[in-house]
Design a protein around this motif. Structure first.
Motif, PDB file in Angstrom:
ATOM      1  N   TYR A 160     -13.465 -43.980 -30.455  1.00  0.00           N
ATOM      2  CA  TYR A 160     -13.967 -45.483 -31.338  1.00  0.00           C
ATOM      3  C   TYR A 160     -13.122 -46.017 -31.548  1.00  0.00           C
ATOM      4  O   TYR A 160     -12.070 -45.496 -32.656  1.00  0.00           O
ATOM      5  CB  TYR A 160     -15.148 -44.612 -32.675  1.00  0.00           C
ATOM      6  CG  TYR A 160     -16.211 -44.609 -31.999  1.00  0.00           C
ATOM      7  CD1 TYR A 160     -16.992 -43.320 -32.216  1.00  0.00           C
ATOM      8  CD2 TYR A 160     -17.252 -45.571 -32.488  1.00  0.00           C
ATOM      9  CE1 TYR A 160     -17.999 -42.821 -31.884  1.00  0.00           C
ATOM     10  CE2 TYR A 160     -18.773 -45.130 -31.729  1.00  0.00           C
ATOM     11  CZ  TYR A 160     -19.016 -44.110 -31.393  1.00  0.00           C
ATOM     12  OH  TYR A 160     -20.299 -43.449 -30.708  1.00  0.00           O
ATOM     13  N   GLN A 186     -15.798 -49.384 -33.412  1.00  0.00           N
ATOM     14  CA  GLN A 186     -16.803 -48.540 -34.121  1.00  0.00           C
ATOM     15  C   GLN A 186     -17.625 -48.754 -34.167  1.00  0.00           C
ATOM     16  O   GLN A 186     -18.548 -47.783 -34.928  1.00  0.00           O
ATOM     17  CB  GLN A 186     -15.508 -48.725 -35.605  1.00  0.00           C
ATOM     18  CG  GLN A 186     -15.928 -48.010 -36.595  1.00  0.00           C
ATOM     19  CD  GLN A 186     -15.273 -47.555 -37.828  1.00  0.00           C
ATOM     20  OE1 GLN A 186     -14.196 -47.694 -37.282  1.00  0.00           O
ATOM     21  NE2 GLN A 186     -15.466 -47.099 -38.852  1.00  0.00           N
ATOM     22  N   LEU A 187     -18.278 -50.141 -34.317  1.00  0.00           N
ATOM     23  CA  LEU A 187     -19.298 -50.825 -35.173  1.00  0.00           C
ATOM     24  C   LEU A 187     -20.246 -50.105 -34.332  1.00  0.00           C
ATOM     25  O   LEU A 187     -21.267 -50.696 -34.572  1.00  0.00           O
ATOM     26  CB  LEU A 187     -19.150 -52.417 -35.295  1.00  0.00           C
ATOM     27  CG  LEU A 187     -18.262 -52.140 -37.241  1.00  0.00           C
ATOM     28  CD1 LEU A 187     -18.095 -53.707 -37.088  1.00  0.00           C
ATOM     29  CD2 LEU A 187     -19.037 -51.213 -37.954  1.00  0.00           C
ATOM     30  N   VAL A 192     -24.632 -45.864 -30.663  1.00  0.00           N
ATOM     31  CA  VAL A 192     -24.560 -44.813 -29.445  1.00  0.00           C
ATOM     32  C   VAL A 192     -23.783 -42.979 -30.019  1.00  0.00           C
ATOM     33  O   VAL A 192     -23.188 -42.943 -31.252  1.00  0.00           O
ATOM     34  CB  VAL A 192     -23.068 -44.945 -28.554  1.00  0.00           C
ATOM     35  CG1 VAL A 192     -22.339 -44.212 -27.530  1.00  0.00           C
ATOM     36  CG2 VAL A 192     -23.125 -46.160 -28.392  1.00  0.00           C
ATOM     37  N   THR A 193     -24.771 -42.170 -29.451  1.00  0.00           N
ATOM     38  CA  THR A 193     -24.247 -40.853 -30.080  1.00  0.00           C
ATOM     39  C   THR A 193     -23.326 -40.247 -28.260  1.00  0.00           C
ATOM     40  O   THR A 193     -23.325 -40.348 -27.083  1.00  0.00           O
ATOM     41  CB  THR A 193     -25.327 -39.938 -29.580  1.00  0.00           C
ATOM     42  OG1 THR A 193     -26.566 -40.411 -29.765  1.00  0.00           O
ATOM     43  CG2 THR A 193     -25.033 -38.734 -30.077  1.00  0.00           C
ATOM     44  N   ALA A 194     -21.748 -40.398 -28.797  1.00  0.00           N
ATOM     45  CA  ALA A 194     -20.345 -40.132 -28.380  1.00  0.00           C
ATOM     46  C   ALA A 194     -20.833 -39.114 -26.945  1.00  0.00           C
ATOM     47  O   ALA A 194     -20.742 -39.014 -26.212  1.00  0.00           O
ATOM     48  CB  ALA A 194     -19.523 -40.215 -29.066  1.00  0.00           C
ATOM     49  N   ARG A 201     -10.123 -48.880 -40.248  1.00  0.00           N
ATOM     50  CA  ARG A 201     -12.043 -48.275 -39.856  1.00  0.00           C
ATOM     51  C   ARG A 201     -13.020 -48.819 -40.809  1.00  0.00           C
ATOM     52  O   ARG A 201     -14.250 -48.588 -40.944  1.00  0.00           O
ATOM     53  CB  ARG A 201     -11.668 -46.783 -39.616  1.00  0.00           C
ATOM     54  CG  ARG A 201     -11.026 -46.172 -38.786  1.00  0.00           C
ATOM     55  CD  ARG A 201     -11.814 -44.652 -38.275  1.00  0.00           C
ATOM     56  NE  ARG A 201     -11.565 -44.147 -37.322  1.00  0.00           N
ATOM     57  CZ  ARG A 201     -11.382 -45.229 -35.633  1.00  0.00           C
ATOM     58  NH1 ARG A 201     -12.322 -45.550 -35.975  1.00  0.00           N
ATOM     59  NH2 ARG A 201     -10.788 -43.972 -35.230  1.00  0.00           N
ATOM     60  N   ALA A 251     -20.426 -47.361 -33.102  1.00  0.00           N
ATOM     61  CA  ALA A 251     -21.417 -46.118 -32.984  1.00  0.00           C
ATOM     62  C   ALA A 251     -22.561 -46.338 -33.625  1.00  0.00           C
ATOM     63  O   ALA A 251     -23.170 -44.927 -33.598  1.00  0.00           O
ATOM     64  CB  ALA A 251     -21.061 -45.280 -34.338  1.00  0.00           C
ATOM     65  N   THR A 252     -22.859 -46.552 -34.209  1.00  0.00           N
ATOM     66  CA  THR A 252     -24.792 -47.035 -34.806  1.00  0.00           C
ATOM     67  C   THR A 252     -25.710 -46.500 -33.997  1.00  0.00           C
ATOM     68  O   THR A 252     -26.824 -46.285 -34.145  1.00  0.00           O
ATOM     69  CB  THR A 252     -24.941 -48.304 -35.781  1.00  0.00           C
ATOM     70  OG1 THR A 252     -23.856 -48.404 -36.723  1.00  0.00           O
ATOM     71  CG2 THR A 252     -26.567 -48.641 -36.055  1.00  0.00           C
TER      72      THR A 252
END
Lengths: 334, 72
Positions: A144, A123-124, A129-131, A167, A126-127
């Motif tokens: 995630y 999850q971390l 990466v653009t899914a 989360r 995500a800062t």
């Protein structure tokens, strides 16, 4: 093991003695900048074409942590080149990125290894990466996973569903404690410089400069420096939620004042000079305040906007305090 | 997180609610539980927990969120 895309190294999910020793030493800041694994695809257990692909960075501490957390789960691990940095920091810096992920997928021919088109990212990550973009550029869909690797087995059991606890980032006593060796390690060089300055300052007195004064008074001032160090790099992080004030610089002042009071007999037991004691007290408090404020960089709940605000407020205070302390210290030699 | 709190009213987080399409990615990626889905739209439920990491900004498919993230 052999795959349709060539050989893939298999790694164990338990750490051996060498791994554990180097985990401890890297936690103390030793060789922290060269603790890496090679980027690329790895296998844990005996994964097949339906096994999950877990993405991570190439900091060996992270890699070891992940494979240990998997236990008996078989999976593919895709290691990105994050320059030996952990996932969250790398994501913030832009090395755990969409581009890097897409590159590894392409270079590793991931579509030949698994039949599904799913990637499980921490999850971390995500800062950085653009899914949606990963999907457009690689055909693989980002899911995630939980914040903590140890929740992965349960996450997978729950059909890749994370609950609210999984989360959210925490900052428990142990999580804070484990950061203190590195904080101390990072203070070594500035401390060495400060010691030199303190010796020089302490020698100033009647007759311009005295080596005896430099030594005797220098030792005392260094004692104060260490008291401030203990307060700011050990006590403040460990006792963080119990010290009043939201601002770390102020927390540093509070715990610094308490510790200065308690440690003063040890720093300057036979003191009869008020100016000397005041100087040492202020010095301990300022060092503690600065170091505690510095700890905001290692905490997972401080916003940069907030840090900027408290730095603007307290850096002038800290600098003035150190200056006043220096003047009082020189004065107390006369 | 609820137990450890930082300075209030400083975060630069902005959610443009009218742009939200209800994909709920922001609720998945936020490490501090800032967002929750209500009636198929995202809402900020804990503004002061925001640490400006930028994960929500990065993953919102319609750019409905803005933050000035720090140095990481």
């Amino acid at each position: 093991m052999e795959t349709d895309a060539g050989p893939v190294p298999v790694v164990k999910s338990d750490l051996n003695g060498k791994d554990i020793i180097s985990t401890v030493s890297v936690r103390c800041g030793i060789r922290r900048h060269r603790y890496t694994v090679s980027p690329g695809l790895y296998a844990v257990g005996s994964p097949d074409r339906s096994s999950e692909v877990l993405v991570t960075g190439n900091f060996k501490l992270t890699f070891d942590h992940l494979r240990k957390a998997l236990g008996s789960v078989s999976a593919w691990i895709l290691v990105l080149d994050t320059k030996g940095v952990n996932v969250w920091c790398a994501a913030g810096k832009g090395t755990f990125s969409t581009m890097e992920l897409v590159r590894l997928i392409r270079d590793g021919s991931l579509e030949k290894i698994v039949d599904h088109r799913r990637l499980i990212l921490p999850q971390l990550g995500a800062t950085g990466v653009t899914a949606g973009q990963v999907r457009n550029e690689s055909g693989f869909r980002v899911v995630y996973g939980p914040v903590r690797a140890r929740d992965i087995p349960l996450f997978l059991q729950n059909k890749r569903k994370a609950d609210k606890t999984m989360r959210q980032v925490t900052f428990t006593f142990l999580e804070r404690l484990v950061l203190t060796p590195v904080e101390l390690h990072m203070a070594i060089k500035p401390t060495a410089l400060a010691i030199l300055v303190l010796f020089m300052l302490s020698g100033i007195g009647p007759g311009l400069f005295s080596f005896q004064g430099a030594w005797e008074r220098g030792i005392i001032s260094i004692g104060a420096l260490f008291a401030g160090l203990v307060s700011g790099t050990l006590l403040a992080p460990v006792l963080l939620p119990f010290i009043p004030s939201r601002k770390f610089a102020l927390k540093g002042i509070i715990i610094g004042s308490l510790f200065a009071t308690v440690s003063m007999p040890f720093v300057h037991g036979g003191a009869d000079s008020i100016s000397a004691m005041a100087s040492l007290f202020i010095f301990i408090v300022m060092v503690s305040s600065y170091l505690t404020m510095n700890f905001t960089g290692a905490t997972p709940f401080t916003s940069p906007s907030g840090v900027e605000k408290e730095m603007k407020q307290f850096l002038p205070v800290q600098m003035t305090g150190v200056l006043v302390s220096a003047i009082l210290w020189i004065y107390s030699a006369f | 997180m609820k137990s450890l709190r930082y300075i209030d009213d400083v975060a630069t987080l902005v959610l443009y609610e009218e742009k939200c399409i209800g994909c709920s990615l922001c609720t998945e990626v936020c490490p501090q539980g800032v967002f929750e889905m209500h009636m198929q739209r995202a809402e900020i439920v804990d503004f002061n927990a925001c640490m400006e990491c930028g994960a929500c900004v990065k993953n919102c498919p319609v750019h409905a969120i803005s933050v000035t993230p720090g140095v990481g």
